[in-house]
Structures are given as structure tokens and as C-alpha cells.
Design an enzyme around this catalytic site. Structure first.
Site, mmCIF file in Angstrom:
data_model
loop_
_atom_site.group_PDB
_atom_site.id
_atom_site.type_symbol
_atom_site.label_atom_id
_atom_site.label_comp_id
_atom_site.label_asym_id
_atom_site.label_seq_id
_atom_site.Cartn_x
_atom_site.Cartn_y
_atom_site.Cartn_z
ATOM 1 N N LYS A 92 12.923 1.741 -2.492
ATOM 2 C CA LYS A 92 11.498 1.820 -2.156
ATOM 3 C C LYS A 92 10.968 3.164 -2.629
ATOM 4 C CE LYS A 92 8.131 0.961 1.457
ATOM 5 N NZ LYS A 92 7.919 0.406 2.788
ATOM 6 N N GLY B 241 0.805 -1.209 0.000
ATOM 7 C CA GLY B 241 0.000 0.000 0.000
ATOM 8 C C GLY B 241 0.837 1.258 0.000
ATOM 9 N N ASP C 182 7.107 -0.270 14.124
ATOM 10 C CA ASP C 182 6.384 -1.234 13.278
ATOM 11 C C ASP C 182 7.163 -2.549 13.232
ATOM 12 O OD1 ASP C 182 4.387 -2.239 11.723
ATOM 13 O OD2 ASP C 182 5.138 -1.406 9.850
#
Length: 735
Positions: A138, A119, A231
Site C-alpha cells: 500500500k 483516497g 475503522d
């Protein structure tokens, strides 16, 4: 309120449309453009426009407000932007919408192949000009192209450059693509996520903890540099093989922080990744405060959740169920509910890891993590962050203590703490119940106290009377036993509960005699009860005498002959605690035999290793009696059978057979060991031959027992051991 001409009432729910307009307006940072957008959408509806203005104003300072929307809102928000009139906002570049392609060059990097997509964006393997080693690039999706966001990326990159750790995938560079999309250039890690790696390699608990400790060292290094990951989850910890060693690499360090507030995407899981983390591994304060005031203790919670999955085979909470329940229910679960302990999850067989695994194998795994590891995980995942480990180093040290068989700091939560948490969740109900309880106590307090005092006095008087009578009965029973009147002594003691008799050497002698007498006549329940009381009374006696004489040898088989395996296991644990390590060969031979009448786990085998050495040494006892090599060989063969060292079990059992045995019980027991060893080695013919001979010897002895109850040769407890091993061998061979 105006809407696109193609929209109909059947297509969209009005409330959902208003939520979508709200989401779309939030994405317009420029006040003038936002006002133009609202003017066109609410043309002819000034009241609706003012209500939306008020709603946008209230949303300015509440992070939780943004999280209460439905999943459909994010979808409709894009429709509002796409369907609004063209002149309120510039349209996206159709070329940029296609994204980057393999073969393109971005700054110093040439895209080689696409290796992932989520996402947040796309991940490519890229080669840096002038460098051989590849990197992972990325590239963030559209919507992250403002100067403020890029400046946050740059600041985060400078912070991450401070970290130099072998278990952290470094962020090498950051910038913006020709199409304006921010990107990160990171160290390329060719590995699999840590949970998949552990399952694929079949790692045991100790190896999993050692791998997890390397992850902890990396997170502690980041915390020392002032960086919080926020995370931590299995997919962000990849394990690769470097020169034959398993090396975990923590990835995406700080990226969630850099992206905060700047990205809105369609996938709901990514929204949670963006604002807070992944629900199954997310600390309560991350969802309760919308990511504000989050410190290093949030990472400690996530590390606890990761350790939970490594031990239990599944995460503490199911992410899909949390997302389906909605944000309100998710907040309640993460803030108030504790997941089952890892050992409970293993025992229940939850998760794909345990599919097809036998209950006995699951229970063996659960036994290794029960208590200490359960407590360590629970302390790491405390809802109140002040009750967690203060630092990752504290968590690491507690795991090291566990690996070194040292006491750990983590403890099972007290009842007081659990009651306090229950009160906090149910404050009103508890206060009302407390008020009612106080009223009842005030009304009946005096009467109840007087009644209880009277009952207590009467009970104490009856107890003293029973104890006095019991002491008198013990003395009388001792006299009867000395006169040979065993049956009369047994009948006398049954007039009072045996538990009322005080422990003493005299009581131990009485229970020893009564236990032996009941065992001879196969009254195993009564015998086991007497031996249990004998063991309690023996605590006042000499430990060396107990280990070298026959008390333990009689008690152990009596429990199993009575069919009480739990009582035998409690007895075995008590013997291991009180008598191991053995002080001489005779003690060692006895301890091995009584502790290994049933299969034993790895912990028991480990604790008996020193006893095996003493048994093999054959040193004299304190009383001057040397250990018997024939019986020692039997105990050693039993140890190696339980350890699954079958070749050594056979060798020791054959040694036992080489010594003459007039009674026959020792040889019969050794043949049972040979039968089970050969059967497990895949030699059923030899196994059945030895078992048949052991059964034949046992049947002959049982057929010769007369009214006295004594076996014609040997001792009753030695033949009980044979009977126990024969039953085990028959069960193993399906006979």
C-alpha cells in the site's frame, strides 16, 4: 486580498475562497513559508491578513473546527496552492506525480499488478525478492513524505509486529519509495468482504455469528497488545477459503492511526476515513471528539455495527445520506439517534439483500434475531460508551450464550433509561413542562386525591359485589349442568362477565362443559372463550391429567375454528412452556397434535424433538393406559410434515391408514397429511386423490349431524382437526 488573474467573481464565492485559503495555509507547517504565502495572497489587505492569522490561531487546538468545512473547501484549497505565486513554496515533482508503475522495484519489492486504489493511496500485489509468497504493498499518496509521518509509520509497524493471530493480516514492513512516498507491505489476502461472502454463500444466522466470532477474537487480540483498529467495516474484513474452511482476515490494522493528521485528499469519504472512520460504522465519540480519547470501546461499537449489517442486510446508517447531510447533521445523528432494530429492518425489507424475498421468509429470519440478538447489537452500539460491553470478550461470551440457548446479559433498554436520554436531548423543554406540571399538581392535588379515593372505593365495592355474584352463579351453574340443563347454565353465566369468576376446579369443570356445548353447536367464538378460561382455571390442577385427557385437544381446534390464529399461537406457546417434554407416549401424542395444527418454525420443531421420541416409544402412562399406535402414527406424520421431512410424513401417514378406524376422523386427517406431502413432493394426482377422499368423509359426517349437534360417529374435536387440515390443504393446492 489578491487572487490569481484568471479568477473572476463568477468563478468563486468569496466565502468559499477564504475557506480555501484557510485550508491551504493549514497545510504549510513551516511558519516562515506560511507568512510568505499570506503576504502574497493578502497584499494590500492587512485587515484581511490579520483576520486570517486570528482564525488560524483559533484552529490550533480544536479538532472539530477542521471538520466543519464544506466539501468544496478541500477542492479550492488545492487551487489556492496551485494558483499562488511560484516563489512561496517549492513545486511538486512532475515525475513523482505520476505514481508508481507495474514492474517497478520499491526496496525489496517488485510491483506485479495494481489491485486497488482509494483516497489514501494505491495497493499493488508485489513479490519480495527471495520470497515466493506475494504481499500487498500500500503506497500512500503525495503529502505523506515528512520525516515525522514516516517515523509514525515505523512506530506503528513495530506495534503491529507484536500481533500474531490467524485472523489478522500482518503488516510485514514499512518504508519510503524512491519518490518519497510512505508504504506498507502487508500480508496479501485473496478474499471478499465479509458481508458479500455471507450473502454469496447463503449463510444462516448461526454460521454468520460463528464467522463474526472469529473477527472478535482477532480484535480482542489486538486490544490485548494495546492497539485499537478504529475503522472496522466490512471492506476491512476479508474472508478467504483455506483448506475448505472460511477464514476472516482483518486488514488495515492501525493504518488510520498512523495516517492521522498527515493526509488531505479530495474524496470526502476518505477524509472521514482519515480522521475518524467510516460514518456508518463510526462510534459517537470518534466524531464528537475528532478522534481524540478514543479507546477499545470504539471498536466494540464498530463490531456492533458490523454485526448489525450481517443480521439486517444493511448498515445501521446510510453513509451517503450522512455525507449529504453535512458534518453538523451527521454529528447529531450519530450522537443522538438510534437506528431501527435489525429485526425491524428485516421485516421492512430494507436493503438490496431482501429484494425479491417473500414477506414470510423475511419474517422467519426476523424471528430468529428478534429479542436476544437485537439486544446484543443495541448494547454494542450504545451511544454512551460506558454502557457498551466492557471488552470484546464480553460481546463474544454473550453471543456464545445465545448460540447455546442460554440467557444473555444484554437486555432491552429500560423506560427509565430512554426517558433520561430524551430529557438530555430536550432539557429546556422538559424543565419548562415540569414546572407547569408541578404548578398544576400543586393547584389541583388535594381535590384529585380525594376524588380518586372515592372512585377507588366505589370500584372496589362494585368488584367485590360482582365476584360474590359470580361465585354464586358458578355454583348454581354446576348444579344445572349436573341436571343436564346446559343451556340454562350458559344463560346464567352470561349475566356476569366470565372474567370475574375466580379460578377453581369447579370453575374449570363449568367452563369445560360450556365450551364443549358451544362447540357442538358451532358457536366457536363462545367455545374458544370458555376453553380459554378453562385453561386458566386448570393451572391449579394436575398437569399430568391435563396432558393425558382431552382439555388440550378441545381447546386447540376451537381457537382455529373461531378464526383466532393469534390466540392459538399464544395457546401453543403456553403448552410448549408448561408440558414439554412429555412424560409418556399418550402425552406426547396429544402435545404433537395440538402444537402442529398450524405450520411451526424451526424453534418449535426443535423443542418437540424429545416429544417425538416419547411418542414413538409407546411407554405406559401413569394411569396405566398405553399409548394408541394408530393415533401416535397420525401425530408423527403431522410432525414430519411440519419439519418438511416429506418421505417420513408419508410413511407415518400410511402406517396410520393401516389401522382400522371406525369413526373415520383419524384416517381423514391422515389423508390430509398425505395430500399436502404429495403435493409438495410434486405428485399432484396422488395429492388430489387423498384430499378428495378426506373431503368426502368430512361432508358425509357434517350431513349426518342432527339437532343434537353431535357427529354421528367420533368426537367433534377430532372432526374439527380434519376440517382445519382440509382448509390448509385446499389453500396449498389453490382449490
Amino acid at each position: 486580498m489578491n487572487w490569481h488573474p484568471d479568477a473572476t467573481d463568477q468563478d468563486r464565492d468569496p466565502l468559499a475562497v477564504e475557506n480555501a485559503i484557510f485550508e491551504a495555509a493549514l497545510q504549510v507547517s513551516d511558519r516562515r513559508q506560511r507568512a510568505e504565502f499570506l503576504d502574497r495572497v493578502f497584499r494590500g489587505d492587512p485587515a484581511g491578513r490579520q483576520a486570517m492569522e486570528d482564525l488560524l490561531g483559533m484552529a490550533g487546538s480544536s479538532a472539530a473546527f477542521f471538520l466543519e468545512g464544506k466539501l468544496r473547501t478541500a477542492e479550492l484549497a488545492r487551487e489556492v496552492i496551485d494558483e499562488a505565486p511560484d516563489d512561496w513554496q517549492s513545486q511538486p515533482d512532475p515525475v513523482a506525480a505520476k505514481g508508481e508503475q507495474v514492474g517497478e522495484t520499491i526496496g525489496r519489492y517488485r510491483l506485479v499488478r495494481k489491485i486497488g486504489e482509494g483516497g489514501c493511496g494505491e495497493i499493488f500485489e508485489a513479490h519480495q525478492s527471495g520470497m515466493v509468497r506475494p504481499v500487498a504493498l500500500k503506497i500512500i499518496r503525495r503529502g505523506m513524505d515528512t520525516e515525522s509521518v514516516v517515523s509514525r509509520f515505523e512506530a506503528e509497524r513495530h506495534a503491529l509486529e507484536l500481533m500474531e493471530h490467524p485472523n489478522i493480516a500482518r503488516v510485514i514492513d514499512a518504508g519510503r519509495t524512491p519518490r518519497g512516498r510512505p508504504y506498507f507491505a502487508m500480508e496479501l489476502v485473496r478474499g471478499t468482504k465479509i458481508t458479500s461472502f455471507c450473502d454469496a454463500q447463503g449463510l444462516g444466522i448461526r454460521d454468520r455469528i460463528e464467522l463474526f466470532l472469529k473477527v472478535c477474537q482477532a480484535i480482542q487480540h489486538a486490544h490485548q497488545k494495546g492497539i485499537v483498529h478504529r475503522d472496522i467495516k466490512p471492506s476491512n474484513i476479508l474472508v478467504e477459503n483455506v483448506d475448505g474452511a472460511s477464514v476472516p482476515k482483518v486488514i488495515d490494522f492501525g493504518i488510520a492511526k498512523a495516517m492521522e493528521g498527515g493526509l488531505r485528499v479530495r474524496k470526502e469519504i476518505t477524509v472521514f476515513d482519515q480522521f475518524l472512520g467510516t460514518p456508518a460504522y463510526m462510534s459517537p465519540e470518534q466524531i464528537d471528539m475528532g478522534g481524540m480519547d478514543v479507546d477499545t470501546r470504539a471498536d466494540i461499537y464498530s463490531l456492533g455495527a458490523l454485526l448489525y449489517e450481517l443480521l439486517a442486510g444493511c448498515p445501521p446508517f446510510d453513509t451517503d445520506e450522512l455525507l449529504e447531510a453535512g458534518i453538523t447533521e451527521m454529528r447529531r445523528v450519530l450522537i443522538e439517534e438510534n437506528p431501527p432494530l435489525p429485526s425491524e429492518r428485516v421485516t421492512a425489507g430494507e436493503g438490496p439483500r431482501w429484494q425479491g424475498v417473500t414477506p414470510s421468509a423475511r419474517e422467519k429470519w426476523a424471528n430468529q434475531i428478534r429479542r436476544e440478538l437485537d439486544w446484543i447489537v443495541f448494547k454494542s452500539m450504545e451511544k454512551e460508551r460506558n454502557r457498551r460491553y466492557l471488552t470484546v470478550n464480553s460481546l463474544t461470551m454473550d453471543l456464545r450464550r445465545f448460540l447455546n440457548n442460554e440467557p444473555v446479559i444484554a437486555r432491552k433498554p429500560s423506560r427509565r433509561y430512554l426517558m433520561r436520554k430524551f430529557f438530555q436531548r430536550n432539557r429546556i423543554a422538559c424543565l419548562l413542562s415540569g414546572a407547569v406540571l408541578v404548578s398544576l399538581i400543586a393547584g389541583f392535588g388535594t381535590t384529585t386525591v380525594l376524588y380518586l379515593r372515592e372512585r377507588e372505593a366505589m370500584a372496589e365495592q362494585a368488584r367485590l359485589k360482582r365476584k360474590t355474584q359470580a361465585r354464586a352463579n358458578v355454583s348454581r351453574a354446576a348444579i344445572l349442568l349436573s341436571e343436564g340443563s346446559v343451556e340454562e347454565a350458559d344463560r346464567l353465566l352470561r349475566t356476569n362477565p366470565l372474567e370475574t369468576i375466580d379460578a377453581s376446579p369447579e370453575a374449570a369443570e363449568v367452563f369445560r362443559a360450556l365450551g364443549r356445548w358451544n362447540a357442538i353447536f358451532s358457536r366457536w367464538q363462545q367455545a374458544a372463550h370458555c376453553f380459554h378460561l378453562m385453561n386458566d382455571a386448570n393451572r391449579l390442577g394436575d398437569k399430568v391429567r391435563m396432558a393425558e385427557e382431552v382439555d388440550l385437544l378441545m381447546a386447540a381446534p376451537a381457537y382455529l375454528e373461531a378464526g383466532d390464529r393469534d390466540a392459538y399461537r399464544e395457546f401453543r406457546a403456553d403448552v410448549l412452556e408448561r408440558f414439554v417434554p412429555a412424560q409418556n407416549s399418550l402425552q406426547a401424542e396429544h402435545l404433537l397434535k395440538v402444537c402442529l395444527l398450524l405450520p411451526a418454525d424451526d424453534e418449535i420443531i426443535r423443542r418437540l424433538e424429545s416429544t417425538v421420541d416419547a411418542c414413538r416409544a409407546g411407554h405406559p402412562t401413569r394411569s396405566g393406559i398405553h399409548g394408541f399406535p394408530d393415533w401416535n402414527a397420525l401425530s408423527l406424520s403431522l410432525f414430519y410434515l411440519r419439519k418438511s421431512d416429506l418421505s417420513r410424513a408419508v410413511r407415518e401417514a400410511e402406517t396410520c391408514l393401516s389401522y382400522p378406524d371406525r369413526a373415520g376422523s383419524r384416517v381423514a386427517a391422515a389423508r390430509c397429511v398425505l395430500a399436502m406431502s404429495y403435493y409438495r413432493m410434486g405428485l399432484p394426482d396422488q395429492a388430489h386423490q387423498h384430499l378428495d377422499e378426506a373431503r368426502s368423509d368430512l361432508h358425509w359426517v357434517e350431513s349426518q349431524i342432527d339437532e343434537s349437534g353431535f357427529p354421528p360417529i367420533g368426537t367433534w374435536f377430532a372432526w374439527s382437526v380434519v376440517r382445519i387440515l382440509v382448509r390448509e390443504a385446499e389453500g396449498m393446492m389453490g382449490m
